[in-house]
Design a protein around this motif. Structure first.
Motif, PDB file in Angstrom:
ATOM      1  N   ASN A  50       0.812  -1.223   0.000  1.00 23.31           N
ATOM      2  CA  ASN A  50       0.000   0.000   0.000  1.00 23.31           C
ATOM      3  C   ASN A  50       0.840   1.266   0.000  1.00 23.31           C
ATOM      4  OD1 ASN A  50      -2.325  -1.559   0.129  1.00 23.31           O
ATOM      5  ND2 ASN A  50      -2.259  -1.639   2.352  1.00 23.31           N
ATOM      6  N   HIS A  51       2.155   1.135   0.188  1.00 20.56           N
ATOM      7  CA  HIS A  51       3.040   2.294   0.281  1.00 20.56           C
ATOM      8  C   HIS A  51       4.311   2.005  -0.507  1.00 20.56           C
ATOM      9  CE1 HIS A  51       0.525   3.733   3.559  1.00 20.56           C
ATOM     10  NE2 HIS A  51       0.619   2.521   4.096  1.00 20.56           N
ATOM     11  N   ALA A  52       4.986   3.069  -0.943  1.00 17.12           N
ATOM     12  CA  ALA A  52       6.286   2.918  -1.596  1.00 17.12           C
ATOM     13  C   ALA A  52       7.337   2.825  -0.499  1.00 17.12           C
ATOM     14  CB  ALA A  52       6.562   4.084  -2.526  1.00 17.12           C
ATOM     15  N   ALA A  53       7.386   1.657   0.144  1.00 16.10           N
ATOM     16  CA  ALA A  53       8.301   1.431   1.254  1.00 16.10           C
ATOM     17  C   ALA A  53       8.910   0.043   1.132  1.00 16.10           C
ATOM     18  CB  ALA A  53       7.558   1.560   2.579  1.00 16.10           C
ATOM     19  N   LEU A  54      10.096  -0.104   1.711  1.00 14.19           N
ATOM     20  CA  LEU A  54      10.784  -1.394   1.705  1.00 14.19           C
ATOM     21  C   LEU A  54      11.076  -1.816   3.140  1.00 14.19           C
ATOM     22  CD1 LEU A  54      13.375  -0.732  -1.152  1.00 14.19           C
ATOM     23  CD2 LEU A  54      11.201  -1.949  -1.321  1.00 14.19           C
ATOM     24  N   TRP A  55      10.973  -3.116   3.395  1.00 12.87           N
ATOM     25  CA  TRP A  55      11.263  -3.662   4.719  1.00 12.87           C
ATOM     26  C   TRP A  55      12.766  -3.893   4.844  1.00 12.87           C
ATOM     27  CZ3 TRP A  55       9.464  -3.842   9.338  1.00 12.87           C
ATOM     28  CH2 TRP A  55      10.010  -4.711  10.265  1.00 12.87           C
ATOM     29  N   LEU A  63      11.150   1.459   5.427  1.00 11.48           N
ATOM     30  CA  LEU A  63      11.800   2.707   5.042  1.00 11.48           C
ATOM     31  C   LEU A  63      11.168   3.263   3.770  1.00 11.48           C
ATOM     32  CD1 LEU A  63      15.606   1.914   5.462  1.00 11.48           C
ATOM     33  CD2 LEU A  63      14.154   3.271   6.948  1.00 11.48           C
ATOM     34  N   GLY A  64      10.918   4.560   3.775  1.00  8.69           N
ATOM     35  CA  GLY A  64      10.557   5.283   2.575  1.00  8.69           C
ATOM     36  C   GLY A  64      11.835   5.697   1.859  1.00  8.69           C
ATOM     37  N   ARG A  65      11.709   6.150   0.638  1.00  7.65           N
ATOM     38  CA  ARG A  65      12.886   6.481  -0.160  1.00  7.65           C
ATOM     39  C   ARG A  65      13.742   7.579   0.451  1.00  7.65           C
ATOM     40  NH1 ARG A  65      13.538   9.087  -6.095  1.00  7.65           N
ATOM     41  NH2 ARG A  65      13.336  10.942  -4.857  1.00  7.65           N
ATOM     42  N   GLU A  66      13.124   8.633   0.940  1.00 13.66           N
ATOM     43  CA  GLU A  66      13.905   9.747   1.487  1.00 13.66           C
ATOM     44  C   GLU A  66      14.666   9.342   2.745  1.00 13.66           C
ATOM     45  OE1 GLU A  66      14.562  12.540  -0.216  1.00 13.66           O
ATOM     46  OE2 GLU A  66      13.393  11.506  -1.751  1.00 13.66           O
ATOM     47  N   THR A  67      14.066   8.530   3.592  1.00 12.40           N
ATOM     48  CA  THR A  67      14.773   8.046   4.780  1.00 12.40           C
ATOM     49  C   THR A  67      15.921   7.142   4.376  1.00 12.40           C
ATOM     50  OG1 THR A  67      12.762   8.197   6.093  1.00 12.40           O
ATOM     51  CG2 THR A  67      14.536   6.834   6.982  1.00 12.40           C
ATOM     52  N   PHE A  68      15.693   6.276   3.406  1.00 15.18           N
ATOM     53  CA  PHE A  68      16.750   5.414   2.880  1.00 15.18           C
ATOM     54  C   PHE A  68      17.933   6.249   2.399  1.00 15.18           C
ATOM     55  CE2 PHE A  68      18.268   3.727  -1.301  1.00 15.18           C
ATOM     56  CZ  PHE A  68      19.126   2.749  -0.807  1.00 15.18           C
ATOM     57  N   LEU A  69      17.650   7.276   1.604  1.00 12.70           N
ATOM     58  CA  LEU A  69      18.734   8.117   1.089  1.00 12.70           C
ATOM     59  C   LEU A  69      19.432   8.872   2.211  1.00 12.70           C
ATOM     60  CD1 LEU A  69      17.046   9.483  -2.155  1.00 12.70           C
ATOM     61  CD2 LEU A  69      18.904   7.804  -2.001  1.00 12.70           C
ATOM     62  N   LEU A 125       3.006   2.119   8.980  1.00 14.76           N
ATOM     63  CA  LEU A 125       3.470   3.054   7.965  1.00 14.76           C
ATOM     64  C   LEU A 125       4.995   3.137   7.934  1.00 14.76           C
ATOM     65  CD1 LEU A 125       0.958   5.968   8.552  1.00 14.76           C
ATOM     66  CD2 LEU A 125       0.945   4.298   6.694  1.00 14.76           C
ATOM     67  N   PRO A 126       5.554   3.458   6.782  1.00 14.53           N
ATOM     68  CA  PRO A 126       6.999   3.617   6.692  1.00 14.53           C
ATOM     69  C   PRO A 126       7.457   4.893   7.381  1.00 14.53           C
ATOM     70  CG  PRO A 126       5.986   4.248   4.642  1.00 14.53           C
ATOM     71  CD  PRO A 126       4.889   3.675   5.512  1.00 14.53           C
ATOM     72  N   LEU A 127       8.748   4.919   7.730  1.00 11.96           N
ATOM     73  CA  LEU A 127       9.326   6.160   8.195  1.00 11.96           C
ATOM     74  C   LEU A 127       9.339   7.143   7.032  1.00 11.96           C
ATOM     75  CD1 LEU A 127      12.368   4.857  10.249  1.00 11.96           C
ATOM     76  CD2 LEU A 127      10.278   5.849  11.141  1.00 11.96           C
ATOM     77  N   PRO A 128       9.201   8.441   7.283  1.00 13.20           N
ATOM     78  CA  PRO A 128       9.152   9.411   6.175  1.00 13.20           C
ATOM     79  C   PRO A 128      10.430   9.462   5.379  1.00 13.20           C
ATOM     80  CG  PRO A 128       9.161  10.516   8.307  1.00 13.20           C
ATOM     81  CD  PRO A 128       9.130   9.058   8.575  1.00 13.20           C
TER      82      PRO A 128
END
Length: 128
Positions: A50-55, A63-69, A125-128
């Motif tokens: 449901n979200h663009a997030a990865l475990w 993690l969301g993309r911005e937190t990953f980066l 929910l993923p982290l922002p």
């Protein structure tokens, strides 16, 4: 942001995992080195349905993309640009290196979103 990331690198010595990955990265292209480092330091297993997030198995968090980066660049225990700086085709200039590493990390992220199996569990929910 970049200055804060650089000062955090100088504050702590590299971890054993970072040193091991850096030795490996010296024999690889920048693209391969970034992907190997991201695989080892994050170990993504699933994508959110449901979200663009990865475990992230390493941190046990979505993690969301911005937190990953942000973590990839600024967490002193990760610091992927430092890990891959000696890759065979890595730019010598730190600004160019950061631009190239960011582009590879975005490609890595998009590849994981496209290829990893989806799951709704756990459903927070993923982290922002």
């Amino acid at each position: 942001m970049l200055d804060a990331c650089l000062s955090s690198r100088m504050a702590r010595p590299p971890t054993a995992r970072q040193l091991s990955l850096r030795r490996r990265a010296c024999r690889l292209s920048l693209r391969s080195a970034v992907h190997v480092a991201a695989d080892a330091l994050f170990q993504f297993d699933y994508r959110g349905t449901n979200h663009a997030a990865l475990w992230c198995s390493v941190e046990h968090v979505w993690l969301g993309r911005e937190t990953f980066l942000h973590w990839a660049f600024c967490d002193s225990d990760i610091d992927i640009p430092w890990v891959v700086a000696c890759a065979t085709d890595a730019p010598g200039d730190s600004d160019l290196l950061h631009v190239a590493v960011r582009a590879e990390l975005v490609a890595y992220w998009n590849g994981c979103l496209a290829s990893l199996p989806g799951t709704g569990k756990p459903a927070w929910l993923p982290l922002p």
